[in-house]
Design a protein around this motif. Sequence first.
Motif, short mmCIF file in Angstrom:
data_model
loop_
_atom_site.label_atom_id
_atom_site.label_comp_id
_atom_site.label_asym_id
_atom_site.label_seq_id
_atom_site.Cartn_x
_atom_site.Cartn_y
_atom_site.Cartn_z
N ARG A 105 19.79 85.48 32.72
CA ARG A 105 19.88 84.97 31.36
C ARG A 105 21.14 84.14 31.24
O ARG A 105 22.04 84.23 32.07
CB ARG A 105 19.89 86.11 30.34
N ARG A 106 21.20 83.34 30.20
CA ARG A 106 22.41 82.55 29.95
C ARG A 106 23.44 83.47 29.30
O ARG A 106 23.12 84.26 28.44
CB ARG A 106 22.09 81.39 29.01
N GLY A 107 24.68 83.39 29.72
CA GLY A 107 25.74 84.22 29.16
C GLY A 107 26.97 84.19 30.06
O GLY A 107 27.01 83.45 31.05
N THR A 108 27.95 85.02 29.72
CA THR A 108 29.19 85.05 30.49
C THR A 108 29.36 86.34 31.28
O THR A 108 30.11 86.38 32.24
CB THR A 108 30.41 84.86 29.58
N ARG A 109 28.66 87.42 30.87
CA ARG A 109 28.76 88.70 31.58
C ARG A 109 27.38 89.32 31.68
O ARG A 109 26.53 89.13 30.81
CB ARG A 109 29.68 89.66 30.83
N ASN A 110 27.19 90.08 32.75
CA ASN A 110 25.93 90.79 32.97
C ASN A 110 24.71 89.88 32.82
O ASN A 110 23.76 90.19 32.12
CB ASN A 110 25.80 91.97 32.00
N THR A 111 24.74 88.77 33.52
CA THR A 111 23.65 87.81 33.41
C THR A 111 22.53 88.08 34.40
O THR A 111 21.43 87.56 34.22
CB THR A 111 24.16 86.37 33.59
N LEU A 112 22.79 88.84 35.46
CA LEU A 112 21.73 89.23 36.39
C LEU A 112 21.04 90.46 35.83
O LEU A 112 21.70 91.45 35.50
CB LEU A 112 22.30 89.55 37.77
N LEU A 113 19.72 90.41 35.74
CA LEU A 113 18.96 91.48 35.11
C LEU A 113 17.85 91.97 36.02
O LEU A 113 17.35 91.22 36.86
CB LEU A 113 18.34 90.96 33.81
N ALA A 114 17.46 93.20 35.83
CA ALA A 114 16.32 93.75 36.55
C ALA A 114 15.06 92.99 36.12
O ALA A 114 14.95 92.56 34.97
CB ALA A 114 16.17 95.23 36.27
N ALA A 115 14.14 92.84 37.03
CA ALA A 115 12.92 92.08 36.74
C ALA A 115 11.91 92.87 35.93
O ALA A 115 10.94 92.31 35.45
CB ALA A 115 12.28 91.60 38.03
N ASP A 116 12.16 94.16 35.76
CA ASP A 116 11.23 94.95 34.95
C ASP A 116 11.41 94.60 33.48
O ASP A 116 12.28 93.84 33.11
CB ASP A 116 11.43 96.44 35.20
N GLY A 117 10.63 95.17 32.63
CA GLY A 117 10.67 94.86 31.21
C GLY A 117 11.96 95.28 30.51
O GLY A 117 12.26 94.78 29.44
N THR A 118 12.74 96.17 31.13
CA THR A 118 13.97 96.65 30.48
C THR A 118 15.10 95.64 30.54
O THR A 118 15.98 95.66 29.70
CB THR A 118 14.47 97.95 31.14
N GLU A 119 15.08 94.76 31.55
CA GLU A 119 16.14 93.79 31.77
C GLU A 119 17.51 94.45 31.79
O GLU A 119 18.48 93.94 31.24
CB GLU A 119 16.11 92.67 30.73
N SER A 120 17.61 95.60 32.45
CA SER A 120 18.91 96.25 32.59
C SER A 120 19.78 95.44 33.54
O SER A 120 19.28 94.82 34.48
CB SER A 120 18.73 97.69 33.09
N PRO A 121 21.09 95.40 33.30
CA PRO A 121 21.99 94.59 34.13
C PRO A 121 22.03 95.05 35.59
O PRO A 121 22.00 96.24 35.87
CB PRO A 121 23.36 94.77 33.47
N LEU A 122 22.10 94.09 36.49
CA LEU A 122 22.29 94.35 37.91
C LEU A 122 23.75 94.05 38.25
O LEU A 122 24.43 93.34 37.52
CB LEU A 122 21.39 93.47 38.76
N ASN A 123 24.20 94.56 39.38
CA ASN A 123 25.56 94.24 39.85
C ASN A 123 25.66 92.75 40.11
O ASN A 123 24.71 92.14 40.62
CB ASN A 123 25.88 95.00 41.13
N ASP A 124 26.81 92.18 39.79
CA ASP A 124 27.01 90.75 39.99
C ASP A 124 26.94 90.36 41.47
O ASP A 124 26.70 89.20 41.79
CB ASP A 124 28.35 90.30 39.40
N ASP A 125 27.17 91.30 42.38
CA ASP A 125 27.14 90.98 43.81
C ASP A 125 25.75 91.17 44.43
O ASP A 125 25.61 91.13 45.64
CB ASP A 125 28.19 91.79 44.55
N ALA A 126 24.74 91.36 43.62
CA ALA A 126 23.38 91.56 44.15
C ALA A 126 22.89 90.37 44.97
O ALA A 126 22.10 90.52 45.89
CB ALA A 126 22.40 91.85 43.01
N LEU A 127 23.38 89.18 44.66
CA LEU A 127 22.98 87.97 45.38
C LEU A 127 23.98 87.58 46.46
O LEU A 127 23.81 86.55 47.10
CB LEU A 127 22.80 86.81 44.41
N ALA A 128 25.00 88.38 46.68
CA ALA A 128 26.04 88.04 47.65
C ALA A 128 25.50 87.78 49.06
O ALA A 128 25.95 86.85 49.71
CB ALA A 128 27.12 89.13 47.67
N PRO A 129 24.55 88.57 49.55
CA PRO A 129 24.06 88.28 50.91
C PRO A 129 23.42 86.91 51.00
O PRO A 129 23.40 86.28 51.98
CB PRO A 129 23.02 89.37 51.15
#
Length: 110
Positions: A86-110
């Motif tokens: 989502r657009r924003g400054t914090r917690n922009t990575l979200l789970a793909a399920d319907g809850t859209e709970s925040p993911l760790n910012d380093d989830a895409l690090a690899p």
Amino acid sequence: MRLSQLDVLAFGALTGRSLAFRPDAKLHLVYGPNEAGKSTVLAAIGDLLFGFPQRKAFDFLHDAATLRLGASLRKTDGTSLSFRRRRGTRNTLLAADGTESPLNDDALAP
């Protein structure tokens, strides 16, 4: 990581569009007529992987707070990661399920 699927949920003039990519392909080519959304999809990939820029962009149809992109990535070890951004400054990575709970910012690090 390889992109398995791109979901343009609300971005630019596109709403609810998905592109699935073949896992065995060496190259993917996206083509279409003028004004079909090719440049929008290219910008969406950049914003999805690296975050939305601070300046407002691609919010001319959807409100900036509702911009959403999603994807499924396949890692080299065969596991996959599905997420939304989502657009924003914090917690922009979200789970793909319907809850859209925040993911760790380093989830895409690899």
